[in-house]
Design a protein around this motif. Structure first.
Motif, PDB file in Angstrom:
ATOM      1  N   THR A  57       0.881  -1.719  -0.322  1.00 11.63           N
ATOM      2  CA  THR A  57      -0.235   0.131  -0.286  1.00 11.63           C
ATOM      3  C   THR A  57       0.899   1.280   0.128  1.00 11.63           C
ATOM      4  OG1 THR A  57      -1.514  -1.357   1.189  1.00 11.63           O
ATOM      5  CG2 THR A  57      -1.704   1.099   0.562  1.00 11.63           C
ATOM      6  N   LEU A  60       2.303   2.123  -3.837  1.00  8.13           N
ATOM      7  CA  LEU A  60       1.316   2.097  -4.361  1.00  8.13           C
ATOM      8  C   LEU A  60       1.690   3.553  -5.755  1.00  8.13           C
ATOM      9  CD1 LEU A  60      -1.904   1.478  -3.236  1.00  8.13           C
ATOM     10  CD2 LEU A  60      -0.534  -0.453  -5.420  1.00  8.13           C
ATOM     11  N   PRO A  61       1.869   3.652  -6.653  1.00  4.04           N
ATOM     12  CA  PRO A  61       1.638   4.685  -7.444  1.00  4.04           C
ATOM     13  C   PRO A  61       1.601   5.892  -6.943  1.00  4.04           C
ATOM     14  CG  PRO A  61       1.555   2.357  -9.106  1.00  4.04           C
ATOM     15  CD  PRO A  61       1.529   2.501  -7.753  1.00  4.04           C
ATOM     16  N   SER A  62       0.205   5.867  -6.728  1.00  3.03           N
ATOM     17  CA  SER A  62       0.006   6.952  -5.617  1.00  3.03           C
ATOM     18  C   SER A  62       0.093   7.189  -4.013  1.00  3.03           C
ATOM     19  CB  SER A  62      -1.995   7.402  -6.359  1.00  3.03           C
ATOM     20  OG  SER A  62      -2.145   6.186  -5.308  1.00  3.03           O
ATOM     21  N   ALA A  63       1.390   7.079  -4.127  1.00  5.32           N
ATOM     22  CA  ALA A  63       1.326   6.512  -2.747  1.00  5.32           C
ATOM     23  C   ALA A  63       3.294   7.981  -2.336  1.00  5.32           C
ATOM     24  CB  ALA A  63       1.841   5.653  -1.691  1.00  5.32           C
ATOM     25  N   ARG A  64       3.539   7.738  -0.858  1.00  3.54           N
ATOM     26  CA  ARG A  64       4.295   8.754  -0.622  1.00  3.54           C
ATOM     27  C   ARG A  64       5.755   8.069  -1.149  1.00  3.54           C
ATOM     28  NH1 ARG A  64       4.185  12.648   4.449  1.00  3.54           N
ATOM     29  NH2 ARG A  64       2.175  12.757   3.706  1.00  3.54           N
ATOM     30  N   ALA A  66       8.012   6.456  -3.738  1.00  4.28           N
ATOM     31  CA  ALA A  66       7.837   5.380  -5.095  1.00  4.28           C
ATOM     32  C   ALA A  66       8.917   5.145  -5.025  1.00  4.28           C
ATOM     33  CB  ALA A  66       8.055   6.800  -6.345  1.00  4.28           C
ATOM     34  N   ASN A 131       0.498   8.062   3.611  1.00  2.00           N
ATOM     35  CA  ASN A 131      -0.046   8.827   2.846  1.00  2.00           C
ATOM     36  C   ASN A 131       0.158  10.029   2.562  1.00  2.00           C
ATOM     37  OD1 ASN A 131       2.304   7.125   1.683  1.00  2.00           O
ATOM     38  ND2 ASN A 131       1.040   5.818   0.499  1.00  2.00           N
ATOM     39  N   VAL A 133      -3.941  10.017   3.570  1.00  3.00           N
ATOM     40  CA  VAL A 133      -4.944   9.444   2.364  1.00  3.00           C
ATOM     41  C   VAL A 133      -6.110   9.495   4.082  1.00  3.00           C
ATOM     42  CG1 VAL A 133      -6.368   7.860   0.862  1.00  3.00           C
ATOM     43  CG2 VAL A 133      -3.735   8.337   0.768  1.00  3.00           C
TER      44      VAL A 133
END
Length: 136
Positions: A57, A60-64, A66, A131, A133
């Motif tokens: 988690t 993920l590409p959208s996560a903090r 990379a 992240n 979210v």
């Protein structure tokens, strides 16, 4: 997810490290608690479930965090795959049943499923919180 020779090498290295860590923790649990219940396997499955939930988690590409796909495969497929011991869990549970320890087998099944699901959920929630979210 294609994966060439370098990717395979990363997965293999992660698997080797995970397997050695599993071996060490299993032996440590036997020294600490004895062989009457597969405590090492239970601890490994809980820990591995947390790590895979968190790392998958958090990266993920959208996560903090990379990371490259090779890094994700190193941890998720290699390290966690080599570390977690669901096949050992299955064999040990079957052996408990075979040896007439039905209650211990039931405890092993119930604790493994419930605690591993809780651990993967907690890893997921922690990664979401890091992240930033909300409510995903």
């Amino acid at each position: 997810m294609g994966g060439g020779l370098v990717t395979c090498a990363w997965v293999a290295l992660g698997g080797a490290l995970g397997s050695v860590a599993r071996y060490a923790l299993s032996n440590l649990a036997i020294v600490w608690f004895g062989e009457g219940f597969p405590w090492g396997t239970l601890a490994i499955n809980i820990t591995g479930s947390f790590v895979i939930g968190f790392f998958a988690t958090a990266t993920l590409p959208s996560a903090r965090w990379a990371v490259t796909s090779d890094a994700r495969l190193f941890v998720v497929v290699g390290l966690c795959g080599g570390f977690t011991t669901f096949s050992a869990f299955s064999l040990q549970t079957m052996n408990l049943v075979h040896n007439g320890h039905i209650a211990r087998a039931g405890l092993n099944i119930g604790a493994s499923v419930a605690l591993c699901l809780a651990a993967v959920w907690l890893g997921y929630l922690l990664a979401l919180a890091i992240n930033g979210v909300r409510g995903a």
